[in-house]
Design a protein around this motif. Structure first.
Motif, PDB file in Angstrom:
ATOM      1  N   TYR A  52       0.793  -1.168  -0.069  1.00 37.03           N
ATOM      2  CA  TYR A  52       0.070  -0.003  -0.019  1.00 37.03           C
ATOM      3  C   TYR A  52       0.901   1.224   0.025  1.00 37.03           C
ATOM      4  CZ  TYR A  52      -3.587  -3.513   0.937  1.00 37.03           C
ATOM      5  OH  TYR A  52      -4.369  -4.472   1.006  1.00 37.03           O
ATOM      6  N   SER A  53       2.082   1.299  -0.368  1.00 34.13           N
ATOM      7  CA  SER A  53       2.947   2.261  -0.470  1.00 34.13           C
ATOM      8  C   SER A  53       2.695   3.318  -1.417  1.00 34.13           C
ATOM      9  CB  SER A  53       4.579   1.667  -0.405  1.00 34.13           C
ATOM     10  OG  SER A  53       5.373   2.766  -0.650  1.00 34.13           O
ATOM     11  N   TYR A  54       3.152   4.566  -1.096  1.00 38.32           N
ATOM     12  CA  TYR A  54       2.921   5.526  -2.145  1.00 38.32           C
ATOM     13  C   TYR A  54       3.849   5.376  -3.405  1.00 38.32           C
ATOM     14  CZ  TYR A  54       7.698   7.224  -0.579  1.00 38.32           C
ATOM     15  OH  TYR A  54       8.974   7.254  -0.373  1.00 38.32           O
ATOM     16  N   THR A  55       4.870   4.554  -3.138  1.00 42.64           N
ATOM     17  CA  THR A  55       5.857   4.119  -4.268  1.00 42.64           C
ATOM     18  C   THR A  55       5.152   3.213  -5.199  1.00 42.64           C
ATOM     19  OG1 THR A  55       6.549   2.261  -3.109  1.00 42.64           O
ATOM     20  CG2 THR A  55       7.954   4.277  -2.899  1.00 42.64           C
ATOM     21  N   ASN A  56       3.849   2.613  -4.862  1.00 45.42           N
ATOM     22  CA  ASN A  56       3.272   1.682  -5.836  1.00 45.42           C
ATOM     23  C   ASN A  56       2.027   2.383  -6.571  1.00 45.42           C
ATOM     24  OD1 ASN A  56       5.030  -0.535  -5.273  1.00 45.42           O
ATOM     25  ND2 ASN A  56       3.759  -0.894  -3.500  1.00 45.42           N
ATOM     26  N   ILE A  57       1.950   3.730  -6.367  1.00 43.46           N
ATOM     27  CA  ILE A  57       0.797   4.330  -6.758  1.00 43.46           C
ATOM     28  C   ILE A  57       1.199   5.829  -7.567  1.00 43.46           C
ATOM     29  CG2 ILE A  57      -1.181   5.684  -5.825  1.00 43.46           C
ATOM     30  CD1 ILE A  57      -0.666   4.140  -3.227  1.00 43.46           C
ATOM     31  N   LEU A  58       0.247   5.664  -8.647  1.00 44.77           N
ATOM     32  CA  LEU A  58       0.067   6.631  -9.621  1.00 44.77           C
ATOM     33  C   LEU A  58      -1.121   7.553  -9.025  1.00 44.77           C
ATOM     34  CD1 LEU A  58       0.838   5.268 -13.148  1.00 44.77           C
ATOM     35  CD2 LEU A  58       2.525   6.544 -11.570  1.00 44.77           C
ATOM     36  N   THR A  59      -1.151   8.755  -9.112  1.00 44.92           N
ATOM     37  CA  THR A  59      -2.480   9.680  -8.654  1.00 44.92           C
ATOM     38  C   THR A  59      -3.007  10.370 -10.077  1.00 44.92           C
ATOM     39  OG1 THR A  59      -1.377  11.549  -7.907  1.00 44.92           O
ATOM     40  CG2 THR A  59      -1.865   9.726  -6.321  1.00 44.92           C
ATOM     41  N   TRP A  60      -4.126  10.803 -10.125  1.00 48.11           N
ATOM     42  CA  TRP A  60      -4.780  11.877 -10.797  1.00 48.11           C
ATOM     43  C   TRP A  60      -5.147  12.980 -10.176  1.00 48.11           C
ATOM     44  CZ3 TRP A  60      -5.381  12.417 -16.355  1.00 48.11           C
ATOM     45  CH2 TRP A  60      -6.117  13.213 -16.492  1.00 48.11           C
ATOM     46  N   GLU A  65      -6.608  18.706  -6.457  1.00 44.80           N
ATOM     47  CA  GLU A  65      -7.310  17.637  -5.335  1.00 44.80           C
ATOM     48  C   GLU A  65      -6.743  16.167  -6.076  1.00 44.80           C
ATOM     49  OE1 GLU A  65     -11.821  16.043  -4.086  1.00 44.80           O
ATOM     50  OE2 GLU A  65     -11.555  17.185  -6.174  1.00 44.80           O
ATOM     51  N   THR A  66      -6.603  15.329  -5.224  1.00 48.62           N
ATOM     52  CA  THR A  66      -6.302  13.956  -5.916  1.00 48.62           C
ATOM     53  C   THR A  66      -7.788  13.205  -6.037  1.00 48.62           C
ATOM     54  OG1 THR A  66      -4.224  13.733  -4.728  1.00 48.62           O
ATOM     55  CG2 THR A  66      -5.127  11.569  -5.163  1.00 48.62           C
ATOM     56  N   CYS A  67      -7.994  12.976  -7.220  1.00 51.05           N
ATOM     57  CA  CYS A  67      -9.358  12.517  -7.613  1.00 51.05           C
ATOM     58  C   CYS A  67      -9.349  10.970  -8.017  1.00 51.05           C
ATOM     59  CB  CYS A  67      -9.940  13.462  -8.851  1.00 51.05           C
ATOM     60  SG  CYS A  67      -9.944  14.915  -8.600  1.00 51.05           S
ATOM     61  N   GLY A  68      -8.289  10.502  -8.059  1.00 52.41           N
ATOM     62  CA  GLY A  68      -8.252   9.017  -8.238  1.00 52.41           C
ATOM     63  C   GLY A  68      -6.667   8.500  -8.312  1.00 52.41           C
ATOM     64  N   MET A  69      -6.496   7.317  -8.067  1.00 47.67           N
ATOM     65  CA  MET A  69      -5.501   6.408  -8.018  1.00 47.67           C
ATOM     66  C   MET A  69      -5.371   5.086  -8.728  1.00 47.67           C
ATOM     67  SD  MET A  69      -4.990   4.075  -5.722  1.00 47.67           S
ATOM     68  CE  MET A  69      -6.225   3.199  -4.755  1.00 47.67           C
ATOM     69  N   ILE A  70      -4.036   4.480  -9.050  1.00 51.43           N
ATOM     70  CA  ILE A  70      -4.270   3.210  -9.319  1.00 51.43           C
ATOM     71  C   ILE A  70      -2.874   2.794  -8.667  1.00 51.43           C
ATOM     72  CG2 ILE A  70      -2.773   3.629 -11.396  1.00 51.43           C
ATOM     73  CD1 ILE A  70      -4.571   1.382 -12.734  1.00 51.43           C
ATOM     74  N   MET A  71      -2.980   1.525  -7.943  1.00 53.37           N
ATOM     75  CA  MET A  71      -2.052   0.923  -7.317  1.00 53.37           C
ATOM     76  C   MET A  71      -1.445  -0.296  -7.667  1.00 53.37           C
ATOM     77  SD  MET A  71      -1.847  -0.355  -3.355  1.00 53.37           S
ATOM     78  CE  MET A  71      -3.245   0.369  -3.042  1.00 53.37           C
ATOM     79  N   ALA A  72      -0.008  -0.727  -7.973  1.00 55.62           N
ATOM     80  CA  ALA A  72       0.316  -1.847  -8.849  1.00 55.62           C
ATOM     81  C   ALA A  72       1.614  -2.070  -8.315  1.00 55.62           C
ATOM     82  CB  ALA A  72       0.066  -1.705 -10.357  1.00 55.62           C
ATOM     83  N   TYR A  73       2.104  -3.470  -8.279  1.00 60.36           N
ATOM     84  CA  TYR A  73       3.341  -4.054  -8.160  1.00 60.36           C
ATOM     85  C   TYR A  73       3.637  -5.300  -8.847  1.00 60.36           C
ATOM     86  CZ  TYR A  73       0.179  -6.113  -4.430  1.00 60.36           C
ATOM     87  OH  TYR A  73      -0.994  -6.447  -4.022  1.00 60.36           O
ATOM     88  N   ASP A  74       4.873  -5.663  -8.720  1.00 60.47           N
ATOM     89  CA  ASP A  74       5.115  -7.056  -9.301  1.00 60.47           C
ATOM     90  C   ASP A  74       4.684  -8.121  -8.322  1.00 60.47           C
ATOM     91  OD1 ASP A  74       6.608  -9.233 -10.066  1.00 60.47           O
ATOM     92  OD2 ASP A  74       8.612  -8.160 -10.321  1.00 60.47           O
TER      93      ASP A  74
END
Length: 185
Positions: A52-60, A65-74
């Protein structure tokens, strides 16, 4: 605007994670109290070395205002990334569940995607996906995967429209989900 999340985004990210996870957030926090769920995910969003680290997240972001995000990792790193979170939830919050492996080796795994309700329908999720596909390719991943709840037909349609193909089903903490993958090349 899409950007890499930072530790300062922890509160906004956490609200979006909880929105994406639905009832799973309460299970992990071992509480129906939204404040306890928020505290849990804020704690981990600020740190590195966990799923759940910020390092795995892209925001929109829109108008500050942060309106969206996607989180992914290996997917090959699931056990290592999950360990600090599970240790914390078990020792500090009394979580007793044993989550099944939601991803696997050879897959860049999308753990969470969320867009604030007032911003849905603007194509933000698709833009986040496209940015994530680029990131996955840059990191050398050929396959992106995700789970979608069997009852979430709207999300499944979005994913299949983006080229994801159903690979079967997976269980996760009592829920049955479709496992979808997209080959990037």
């Amino acid at each position: 605007m899409i950007r890499q999340a930072t530790p300062a985004d922890a509160t906004a990210i956490s609200h979006l994670i909880i929105s994406a996870m639905g009832p799973l957030a309460a299970k992990f926090a071992n509480s129906d109290d939204p404040a306890k769920q928020l505290e849990l995910f804020q704690h981990f969003a600020k740190l590195t070395g966990n799923q759940y680290s910020y390092t795995n997240i892209l925001t929109w972001d829109e108008q500050g205002e942060t309106c969206g995000m996607i989180m992914a990792y290996d997917g090959a790193k699931l056990e290592v990334l999950r360990r600090p979170f599970l240790n914390y939830t078990r020792t500090k919050l009394g979580f007793t569940g044993t989550p099944e492996d939601e991803t696997q080796h050879g897959e860049y795994y999308i753990d969470c995607l969320a867009v604030l309700p007032g911003h849905q329908g603007k194509g933000i999720a698709k833009k986040l996906f496209n940015a994530l596909f680029e990131r996955a390719e840059e990191l050398g991943h050929a396959t992106v995967g995700l789970l979608v709840d069997k009852g979430n037909h709207k999300a499944k349609k979005l994913y299949t429209d983006l080229g994801f193909v159903e690979q079967g089903e997976k269980q996760l903490l009592g829920g049955t989900h479709y496992h979808l993958q997209k080959n990037l090349y």
